[in-house]
Design an enzyme around this catalytic site. Structure first.
Site, PDB file in Angstrom:
ATOM      1  N   ASN A  25      -4.981   2.310 -13.404  1.00 58.48           N
ATOM      2  CA  ASN A  25      -4.073   1.309 -12.818  1.00 58.48           C
ATOM      3  C   ASN A  25      -2.629   1.788 -12.920  1.00 58.48           C
ATOM      4  O   ASN A  25      -2.285   2.542 -13.821  1.00 58.48           O
ATOM      5  CB  ASN A  25      -4.225  -0.019 -13.567  1.00 58.48           C
ATOM      6  N   HIS A  39       1.201   0.188 -13.277  1.00 61.11           N
ATOM      7  CA  HIS A  39       1.875  -1.064 -13.606  1.00 61.11           C
ATOM      8  C   HIS A  39       3.390  -0.823 -13.639  1.00 61.11           C
ATOM      9  O   HIS A  39       3.850   0.156 -14.232  1.00 61.11           O
ATOM     10  CB  HIS A  39       1.385  -1.577 -14.962  1.00 61.11           C
ATOM     11  N   GLY A  45       0.790  -1.241   0.000  1.00 57.53           N
ATOM     12  CA  GLY A  45       0.000   0.000   0.000  1.00 57.53           C
ATOM     13  C   GLY A  45       0.814   1.279   0.000  1.00 57.53           C
ATOM     14  O   GLY A  45       0.318   2.319   0.439  1.00 57.53           O
ATOM     15  N   THR A  46       2.027   1.225  -0.532  1.00 60.96           N
ATOM     16  CA  THR A  46       2.811   2.466  -0.542  1.00 60.96           C
ATOM     17  C   THR A  46       2.255   3.464  -1.558  1.00 60.96           C
ATOM     18  O   THR A  46       2.332   4.669  -1.350  1.00 60.96           O
ATOM     19  CB  THR A  46       4.311   2.213  -0.818  1.00 60.96           C
ATOM     20  N   ASN A  47       1.665   2.964  -2.634  1.00 54.41           N
ATOM     21  CA  ASN A  47       1.004   3.890  -3.579  1.00 54.41           C
ATOM     22  C   ASN A  47      -0.258   4.492  -2.965  1.00 54.41           C
ATOM     23  O   ASN A  47      -0.587   5.647  -3.235  1.00 54.41           O
ATOM     24  CB  ASN A  47       0.676   3.178  -4.896  1.00 54.41           C
ATOM     25  N   MET A  77      -3.956  -6.958  -7.095  1.00 51.44           N
ATOM     26  CA  MET A  77      -3.482  -8.097  -7.874  1.00 51.44           C
ATOM     27  C   MET A  77      -4.595  -9.024  -8.374  1.00 51.44           C
ATOM     28  O   MET A  77      -4.327 -10.168  -8.728  1.00 51.44           O
ATOM     29  CB  MET A  77      -2.436  -8.883  -7.080  1.00 51.44           C
ATOM     30  N   LYS A  78      -5.813  -8.526  -8.409  1.00 47.61           N
ATOM     31  CA  LYS A  78      -6.918  -9.311  -8.989  1.00 47.61           C
ATOM     32  C   LYS A  78      -7.348  -8.672 -10.303  1.00 47.61           C
ATOM     33  O   LYS A  78      -7.245  -7.449 -10.470  1.00 47.61           O
ATOM     34  CB  LYS A  78      -8.110  -9.347  -8.024  1.00 47.61           C
ATOM     35  N   ILE A  79      -7.836  -9.517 -11.193  1.00 43.31           N
ATOM     36  CA  ILE A  79      -8.307  -8.989 -12.474  1.00 43.31           C
ATOM     37  C   ILE A  79      -9.817  -8.773 -12.380  1.00 43.31           C
ATOM     38  O   ILE A  79     -10.567  -9.696 -12.054  1.00 43.31           O
ATOM     39  CB  ILE A  79      -7.937  -9.953 -13.622  1.00 43.31           C
ATOM     40  N   LEU A  80     -10.228  -7.555 -12.656  1.00 44.10           N
ATOM     41  CA  LEU A  80     -11.657  -7.232 -12.583  1.00 44.10           C
ATOM     42  C   LEU A  80     -12.356  -7.731 -13.845  1.00 44.10           C
ATOM     43  O   LEU A  80     -11.771  -7.749 -14.934  1.00 44.10           O
ATOM     44  CB  LEU A  80     -11.834  -5.714 -12.429  1.00 44.10           C
TER      45      LEU A  80
HETATM   46  C1  GAR Z   1       3.641  -1.593  -7.322  1.00 42.37           C
HETATM   47  O1  GAR Z   1       4.933  -1.725  -7.816  1.00 42.37           O
HETATM   48  C2  GAR Z   1       2.632  -1.658  -8.452  1.00 42.37           C
HETATM   49  O2  GAR Z   1       3.075  -1.040  -9.630  1.00 42.37           O
HETATM   50  C3  GAR Z   1       2.502  -3.126  -8.647  1.00 42.37           C
HETATM   51  O3  GAR Z   1       2.500  -3.666  -7.329  1.00 42.37           O
HETATM   52  C4  GAR Z   1       3.254  -2.800  -6.475  1.00 42.37           C
HETATM   53  C5  GAR Z   1       2.387  -2.433  -5.301  1.00 42.37           C
HETATM   54  O4  GAR Z   1       3.076  -1.698  -4.347  1.00 42.37           O
HETATM   55  N1  GAR Z   1       1.319  -3.447  -9.368  1.00 42.37           N
HETATM   56  C6  GAR Z   1       1.194  -4.486 -10.183  1.00 42.37           C
HETATM   57  O5  GAR Z   1       2.093  -5.289 -10.373  1.00 42.37           O
HETATM   58  C7  GAR Z   1      -0.161  -4.628 -10.861  1.00 42.37           C
HETATM   59  N2  GAR Z   1      -0.103  -5.606 -11.862  1.00 42.37           N
HETATM   60  P1  GAR Z   1       2.303  -0.938  -3.192  1.00 42.37           P
HETATM   61  O6  GAR Z   1       1.291  -1.920  -2.612  1.00 42.37           O
HETATM   62  O7  GAR Z   1       3.367  -0.599  -2.198  1.00 42.37           O
HETATM   63  O8  GAR Z   1       1.630   0.271  -3.769  1.00 42.37           O
END
Ligand code: GAR
Length: 189
Positions: free
Chosen positions: A109, A111, A17-19, A92-95
């Site tokens: 999203n 990526h 959840g850093t984003n 990480m789930k596909i809607l």
């Molecule tokens: C991030 O690097 C994001 O880009 C990636 O998961 C990480 C989540 O980090 N997303 C994917 O790979 C989606 N396919 P976070 O939970 O610290 O935000």
């Protein structure tokens, strides 16, 4: 933008959840067009949930085993909370197509690759294995095809010779935290 006019946004997470954190920080600034009204996770142990609880953001966990039913419940929740935008942040789930249709053009999203390269999982290792000189991150609109919707913004970074997938992921993640707010501004300001 002032409070009441901000776009009520839900953040979907699965992990650290850093984003979410960076979007939340951004949402409190004057220039943010969004406010965060809901956090949704498919994983009850997602570290990001600790953050949302700490900040008193309403957070809900949904088990995705029965996807159609769960998505229906989520849609109800989104409606109830008047959510107008969804930001997937390490979700990480596909809607399903149906879900995406209901929120058409309103799901974003992030990526960790320079799309259209390296869709899906394990992006950093695949980029290193292919001796790519650059990688990065992409913010895009979500459509019914995995990691394929219209690109809003990308940030490119150099892959160093000594990079491992871990070190590369870490550097890219830092950029992600800056890129997501920028993309939201680009879309809505
Ligand atoms: C991030 O690097 C994001 O880009 C990636 O998961 C990480 C989540 O980090 N997303 C994917 O790979 C989606 N396919 P976070 O939970 O610290 O935000």
């Amino acid at each position: 933008m002032i409070g009441p006019n901000k776009i009520k946004t839900a953040i979907f997470i699965s992990g650290s959840g850093t984003n979410l954190k960076s979007l939340y920080k951004f949402s409190l600034t004057k220039k943010s067009p969004i406010k965060i009204g809901l956090v949704i996770s498919n994983n009850k142990d997602a570290k990001g949930l600790l953050f949302s609880k700490k900040k008193k953001i309403i957070s809900k966990v949904f088990n995705f085993k029965r996807k159609i039913i769960v998505e229906h419940k989520i849609l109800k929740e989104l409606k109830k909370r008047k959510i107008r935008l969804i930001c997937l942040a390490g979700f990480m789930k596909i809607l399903s197509k149906n879900f995406i249709k209901k929120f058409k053009g309103k799901i974003i999203n992030i990526h960790p690759s320079l799309l259209p390269k390296y869709k899906g999982l394990n992006t950093h290792q695949r980029a290193i294995n292919n001796s790519e000189k650059f990688s990065g991150c992409t913010i895009h609109l979500v459509n019914h095809k995995l990691d394929s919707g219209k690109i809003i913004l990308q940030k490119r970074i150099k892959i160093h010779k000594q990079d491992t997938s871990k070190s590369l992921a870490k550097r890219i993640l830092k950029e992600e935290h800056k890129l997501y707010p920028k993309a939201v501004i680009k879309l809505y300001c």
